[in-house]
Motif scaffolding. Structure first.
Motif, short mmCIF file in Angstrom:
data_model
loop_
_atom_site.label_atom_id
_atom_site.label_comp_id
_atom_site.label_asym_id
_atom_site.label_seq_id
_atom_site.Cartn_x
_atom_site.Cartn_y
_atom_site.Cartn_z
N HIS A 324 19.47 -43.72 32.67
CA HIS A 324 19.61 -43.08 34.12
C HIS A 324 19.35 -41.74 34.10
O HIS A 324 19.55 -41.18 33.28
CB HIS A 324 20.81 -43.60 34.88
N ILE A 325 18.66 -41.32 35.29
CA ILE A 325 18.43 -39.96 35.50
C ILE A 325 19.20 -39.25 36.50
O ILE A 325 18.93 -38.40 37.36
CB ILE A 325 16.89 -39.63 35.56
N ALA A 326 20.33 -39.54 36.84
CA ALA A 326 21.24 -39.02 37.98
C ALA A 326 21.40 -37.66 37.72
O ALA A 326 21.68 -36.99 38.71
CB ALA A 326 22.64 -40.00 38.06
N PHE A 327 21.47 -37.03 36.69
CA PHE A 327 21.46 -35.58 36.26
C PHE A 327 20.30 -34.90 36.05
O PHE A 327 20.19 -33.95 35.48
CB PHE A 327 22.66 -35.56 34.91
N GLY A 328 19.11 -35.70 36.48
CA GLY A 328 17.86 -35.03 36.02
C GLY A 328 17.22 -35.55 34.79
O GLY A 328 17.78 -35.95 34.05
N ARG A 329 16.23 -34.84 34.59
CA ARG A 329 15.70 -34.60 33.14
C ARG A 329 14.87 -33.68 33.05
O ARG A 329 14.29 -32.71 33.99
CB ARG A 329 14.58 -36.21 33.29
N GLY A 330 14.16 -33.34 31.84
CA GLY A 330 13.74 -32.10 31.45
C GLY A 330 14.52 -30.87 31.34
O GLY A 330 15.55 -31.04 31.15
N PRO A 331 13.78 -29.89 31.44
CA PRO A 331 14.44 -28.51 31.17
C PRO A 331 15.62 -28.09 32.22
O PRO A 331 16.62 -27.49 31.84
CB PRO A 331 13.41 -27.43 31.30
N HIS A 332 15.58 -28.77 33.29
CA HIS A 332 16.43 -28.29 34.53
C HIS A 332 17.64 -29.39 34.40
O HIS A 332 18.13 -29.51 35.64
CB HIS A 332 15.70 -28.20 35.67
N ARG A 333 17.57 -30.34 33.65
CA ARG A 333 18.74 -31.12 33.42
C ARG A 333 19.94 -30.69 33.43
O ARG A 333 20.23 -29.63 33.05
CB ARG A 333 18.68 -32.03 32.22
N CYS A 334 20.93 -31.37 34.53
CA CYS A 334 22.21 -30.66 34.96
C CYS A 334 22.78 -29.78 33.80
O CYS A 334 23.43 -30.74 32.95
CB CYS A 334 22.80 -31.61 35.75
N LEU A 335 23.14 -28.61 34.08
CA LEU A 335 23.90 -27.92 32.93
C LEU A 335 25.28 -28.33 33.06
O LEU A 335 26.03 -28.46 32.00
CB LEU A 335 23.94 -26.53 33.35
N GLY A 336 25.99 -28.96 34.24
CA GLY A 336 27.35 -29.32 34.24
C GLY A 336 27.48 -30.76 34.08
O GLY A 336 28.55 -31.27 34.46
N SER A 337 26.57 -31.46 33.24
CA SER A 337 26.56 -32.96 33.29
C SER A 337 28.04 -33.28 32.47
O SER A 337 28.69 -34.28 32.87
CB SER A 337 25.56 -33.50 32.93
N HIS A 338 28.12 -32.80 31.52
CA HIS A 338 29.25 -32.99 30.69
C HIS A 338 30.55 -32.75 31.33
O HIS A 338 31.57 -33.64 31.15
CB HIS A 338 29.45 -32.24 29.13
N LEU A 339 30.76 -31.72 32.18
CA LEU A 339 31.91 -31.60 32.73
C LEU A 339 32.21 -32.53 34.05
O LEU A 339 33.08 -33.20 34.15
CB LEU A 339 32.04 -30.21 33.58
N ALA A 340 30.99 -32.87 34.62
CA ALA A 340 31.02 -33.99 35.73
C ALA A 340 31.38 -35.40 35.10
O ALA A 340 32.15 -36.07 35.77
CB ALA A 340 29.57 -33.85 36.18
N ARG A 341 30.80 -35.65 34.05
CA ARG A 341 31.23 -36.85 33.52
C ARG A 341 32.80 -36.74 33.10
O ARG A 341 33.45 -37.91 33.42
CB ARG A 341 30.30 -37.06 32.10
N LEU A 342 33.11 -35.88 32.60
CA LEU A 342 34.73 -35.81 32.38
C LEU A 342 35.52 -35.90 33.46
O LEU A 342 36.44 -36.69 33.34
CB LEU A 342 35.05 -34.44 31.43
N GLU A 343 35.19 -35.39 34.41
CA GLU A 343 35.81 -35.35 35.55
C GLU A 343 36.04 -36.82 36.35
O GLU A 343 36.95 -37.10 36.69
CB GLU A 343 35.51 -34.53 36.83
N LEU A 344 34.90 -37.35 36.20
CA LEU A 344 34.80 -38.80 36.88
C LEU A 344 35.57 -39.89 35.80
O LEU A 344 35.98 -40.75 36.51
CB LEU A 344 33.19 -39.11 37.04
N ARG A 345 35.41 -39.74 34.73
CA ARG A 345 35.99 -40.51 33.78
C ARG A 345 37.77 -40.40 33.99
O ARG A 345 38.48 -41.40 33.98
CB ARG A 345 35.58 -40.39 32.23
N ILE A 346 37.98 -39.01 34.15
CA ILE A 346 39.40 -38.94 34.19
C ILE A 346 39.83 -39.55 35.48
O ILE A 346 40.99 -40.13 35.69
CB ILE A 346 39.60 -37.28 34.12
N ALA A 347 39.11 -39.13 36.74
CA ALA A 347 39.44 -39.72 37.74
C ALA A 347 39.64 -41.05 38.04
O ALA A 347 40.81 -41.47 38.61
CB ALA A 347 38.52 -39.03 39.02
#
Length: 386
Positions: A324-347
């Motif tokens: 999936h490309i929910a966090f985008g793709r290419g050079p502008h792929r979401c900088l905070g994707s790892h933090l977002a994933r962590l928040e979602l998993r914990i929640a």
């Protein structure tokens, strides 16, 4: 794209849009609907720019790194990526877990709850406050700034382009700059282990972030990071409330939650679209594009494209490869994707450990916001009767 039926169940509309491949938006530009075409859009910044020309936001400068194109973009990412690496975010798991548990403690004994104000709005903002080393009683200030900038029309009751909404957006932007000016000044005099202090002392190959750089990064995190995680939580919890068999799978086997997060990001695609503007006369997906025209990629359509995703219409928490490309793709792929994933998993983990049973009321009709699919409200009935 503002049709309520589309916002509620966009997956039903995506196949027809993909059949068209592109959708003309007249003078507003072109909409892309297929995964391969959207990949082309997102991986060619020299032709399709992410610069500030896409939207006039009322900010003083482009937001870093979102609205900066290569090669300057690479310089910022070289400094910022290590600060948001999976390992660095892993260090936040304990504090973020504590925040989630604290919020759930206030909910678990209730029989009904509106998930939006009680959890999905508060949790990402609390995480952001923790990252900044700020007290939780700053939460109302953050929520006010976020809403005033992202959705001024919801406060003024006027359309986004109305002078009242524009005035509120600009006033809010000024207040955000002023707020983070003070935070940065405080961290210069009293550094700590918070993210702003790390911004100030990080150096890569002799390059450091300026005061304005840090200000623009903090601005972006406030207006982008908080809303997208909140929206993702809204979509995921509504989906699980409407599909109790999938909810039960996560309750019985929490080890599936990381996969479930990825699959629900794919299926729900809370951030619905990304826009770029053409730096030259060109063509994409067989469609001519004029210089300065906006080209928009419909991420949800790409994430359910059968050319890229096997059995895209099936929501499977055991999907082994999820492109999936929910966090985008290419050079502008979401900088905070790892933090977002962590928040979602914990929640999801902490919620289902404490509140395994819940459902929406029988007559509930969800109302979604546009562009980012967050819910206006998500009433949940809690407990075994659910």
């Amino acid at each position: 794209m503002e049709n309520p039926a589309f916002l509620t169940a966009p997956q039903a509309v995506f196949p027809g849009l993909r059949d068209q491949r592109t959708v003309s938006l007249g003078e507003r530009g072109v909409l892309l609907t297929r995964s391969a075409d959207i990949a082309t859009l997102l991986t060619n910044p020299e032709v399709f720019s992410s610069g500030v020309g896409v939207t006039q936001t009322g900010t003083e400068r482009p937001l870093i790194p979102l609205q900066i194109d290569p090669p300057k973009h690479r310089e910022y990412r070289r400094i910022l990526d290590p600060l948001f690496s999976p390992q660095r975010m892993k260090e936040m798991e304990g504090p973020i877990t504590d925040l989630a548990r604290g919020l759930i403690d206030t909910i678990a004994t209730d029989s009904t709850v509106d998930f939006v104000p009680r959890f999905s709005l508060q949790f990402p903002s609390q995480v952001f406050l923790a990252l900044l080393g700020l007290p939780l009683d700053e939460l109302p200030t953050f929520l006010k700034m976020k809403d005033g900038f992202i959705r001024p029309e919801s406060i003024t009751g006027r359309p986004r382009g109305h002078e009242d909404s524009i005035a509120l957006l600009k006033t809010t932007a000024a207040s955000i700059y002023e707020y983070f000016d003070a935070v940065i000044a405080d961290r210069r005099s009293t550094p700590g282990e918070d993210i702003v202090s790390r911004f100030l002392r990080t150096e890569v190959e002799g390059a450091r972030l300026s005061h304005e750089d840090i200000l623009d990064i903090c601005f972006l995190f406030l207006v982008a990071g908080l809303d997208t995680v909140s929206a993702s939580l809204d979509c995921m919890m509504l989906h699980l409330a409407l599909h109790p068999e999938r909810r039960r799978v996560l309750v019985d086997d929490p080890a599936l939650i990381p996969n479930a997060v990825e699959e629900l990001l794919r299926w729900e695609s809370p951030v619905m679209m990304v826009a770029r503007f053409a730096t030259q006369d060109t063509e994409i997906a067989g469609c001519p594009v004029r210089r300065g025209q906006v080209v928009t990629g419909l991420l949800g359509a790409a994430n359910t494209d059968e050319r890229e995703i096997p059995e895209p219409e099936a929501v499977r928490f055991d999907r082994e490869a999820n492109r999936h490309i929910a966090f985008g793709r290419g050079p502008h792929r979401c900088l905070g994707s790892h933090l977002a994933r962590l928040e979602l998993r914990i929640a999801l983990r902490e919620w289902h450990a404490r509140i395994p049973d819940y459902r929406v009321p029988d007559n509930f009709q969800p109302t979604f916001t546009t562009t980012i699919r967050s819910l206006v409200a998500l009433p949940l009935q809690l407990g075994q009767s659910a």
